[in-house]
Design an enzyme around this catalytic site. Structure first.
Site, PDB file in Angstrom:
ATOM      1  CG  ASN A 211      -0.206  -0.139   2.518  1.00  0.00           C
ATOM      2  OD1 ASN A 211       0.589   0.718   2.890  1.00  0.00           O
ATOM      3  ND2 ASN A 211      -0.459  -1.237   3.249  1.00  0.00           N
ATOM      4  CG  ASP A 280      -7.104  -5.167   6.013  1.00  0.00           C
ATOM      5  OD1 ASP A 280      -6.654  -5.153   7.175  1.00  0.00           O
ATOM      6  OD2 ASP A 280      -7.637  -4.177   5.480  1.00  0.00           O
ATOM      7  CE  LYS A 339      -8.454  -0.100  13.172  1.00  0.00           C
ATOM      8  NZ  LYS A 339      -7.614   0.494  12.096  1.00  0.00           N
TER       9      LYS A 339
END
Length: 405
Positions: A211, A280, A339
């Protein structure tokens, strides 16, 4: 970062003395009140007038260059006693020997003796001189007396030799001063575990999934925590960033690597701050050889990686503080608060990739600090300043838990 701090630079004879002009200039830009003392030999390498212009203060090179009618502000005493920090650089073998043995026969060796502030000594000399047992004994003696030694760098020396003895770069010298002086040591005695950067998930020996994380936010947190006196361990994915001074850095590559390092060290940490952008998902299978292209489309089967924040949150001790980060593109506060609850964290630092000045690759951030009790929206600021705001909130949470001694 050094606003209103009074710093005394003591410069001795050595070719590296020219680097101290940059050090003085950088310190002035950081807001410091910079004063300079030089040995006579130092002025043979760089004129005293250079430092007078840069610091806007008188440069002292002679103990007797004082006002005989002023018995209160005697420079060879007042310069050392009024300083917040003294740096001796470049520190020759001669000056190291003098200071270590209490000899005061020039301006530099004299101003150091009455000082009560932190004193940083940066040895710089021929590698054989540096390795000489007498010099090393004198350095050890300085350490015993509380002086802080900045290790010389290795490389090609001006004398033609290769080895240890180079004066570190001006940036490193200034960072040493910032580390010592810029922040209150309100995190002394605390162990802080930080992660930063992206992870790389291998597809084959050539390709990987990753990323856009630069690691800058996590490195800023680690730097700020170290500057505030904490014992900091930084677990970092692949980034092109220098390790902050005083930080123990562990490099990892994959999400699995990050999981193993973070979970192994979590139990021994007082504060855990997770700013890394951990993948993830990771390829279900990694090819041993490069995958050759064909005329057909290709699909990569992915599997879920370990949820590091949730795992650590589920094992959290009563006296620990766990901080997560949440990078969102929509419903920032709503998603971040979910979260906070689902990961059993104490705090979430939320920001939006859509907000100019926040997010990946830049040196600034706009963060909303979310706890179970409140939300604090921070304005646009440097990531270092944002890191200090986060640490301020962490201290407040720890005080609320009555774990600050």
């Amino acid at each position: 970062m050094l606003k209103d701090k009074r710093i005394l630079l003591c410069i001795t004879g050595g070719i590296a003395a020219y680097k101290m002009a940059d050090v003085a200039s950088m310190l002035v830009k950081e807001g410091a009140d910079v004063h300079v003392c030089m040995t006579e030999n130092a002025t043979r390498f760089i004129p005293a007038e250079t430092f007078s212009v840069l610091t806007k203060n008188k440069v002292y090179t002679d103990v007797f260059d004082e006002n005989p009618d002023d018995y209160v502000n005697v420079p060879h005493i007042s310069l050392g006693t009024s300083a917040d920090l003294i740096m001796v650089a470049p520190a020759s073998a001669d000056i190291i020997g003098k200071i270590a043995n209490g000899i005061a026969d020039d301006m530099v060796s004299t101003v150091v003796l009455p000082a009560r502030c932190p004193i940083l000594v940066s040895p710089s000399m021929n590698t054989y001189m540096y390795e000489n047992r007498i010099v090393q004994d004198n350095i050890e003696k300085l350490k015993k007396y509380g002086f802080k030694i900045i290790e010389p760098a290795s490389g090609h020396l001006a004398c033609g030799y290769d080895g240890k003895g180079k004066l570190p770069s001006p940036e490193e010298l200034v960072e040493s001063i910032i580390y010592e002086l810029a922040e209150e040591k309100d995190l002394a005695g605390k162990k802080i575990l930080v992660n930063a950067g992206p992870t790389q998930e291998n597809i084959d020996p050539v390709r990987f999934i990753t990323n856009h994380s630069s690691g800058k936010m996590g490195f800023a947190v680690a730097r700020a925590a170290a500057n505030r006196g904490a014992e900091v361990t930084l677990v970092s994915g692949p980034v092109n960033l220098k390790t902050p001074l005083g930080v123990n850095r562990i490099n990892i590559t994959s999400a699995e690597d990050m999981f193993k390092e973070m979970t192994a060290k979590a139990a021994d940490s007082d504060i855990i701050i997770m700013s890394a952008a951990v993948a993830d998902y990771t390829p279900e299978n990694t090819a041993d050889e490069k995958i050759k292209k064909s005329e057909k489309d290709m699909a990569i089967s992915l599997k879920r990686t370990h949820d590091i924040l949730k795992t650590i949150g589920s094992e959290k001790k009563d006296d620990q503080i766990i901080v997560g980060f949440s990078m969102e593109t929509e419903n920032v506060l709503e998603n971040s608060r979910k979260k906070l609850e689902s990961k059993n964290a104490d705090m979430i630092c939320a920001n939006s990739l859509r907000t100019p000045g926040a997010g990946y690759q830049v040196d600034t951030n706009i963060i909303t600090i979310i706890t179970r009790e409140d939300e604090t929206e921070l304005p646009l600021m440097s990531k270092y300043d944002a890191a200090n705001k986060i640490l301020d909130k962490v201290l407040t949470l720890k005080q609320d838990k009555n774990v600050i001694e």
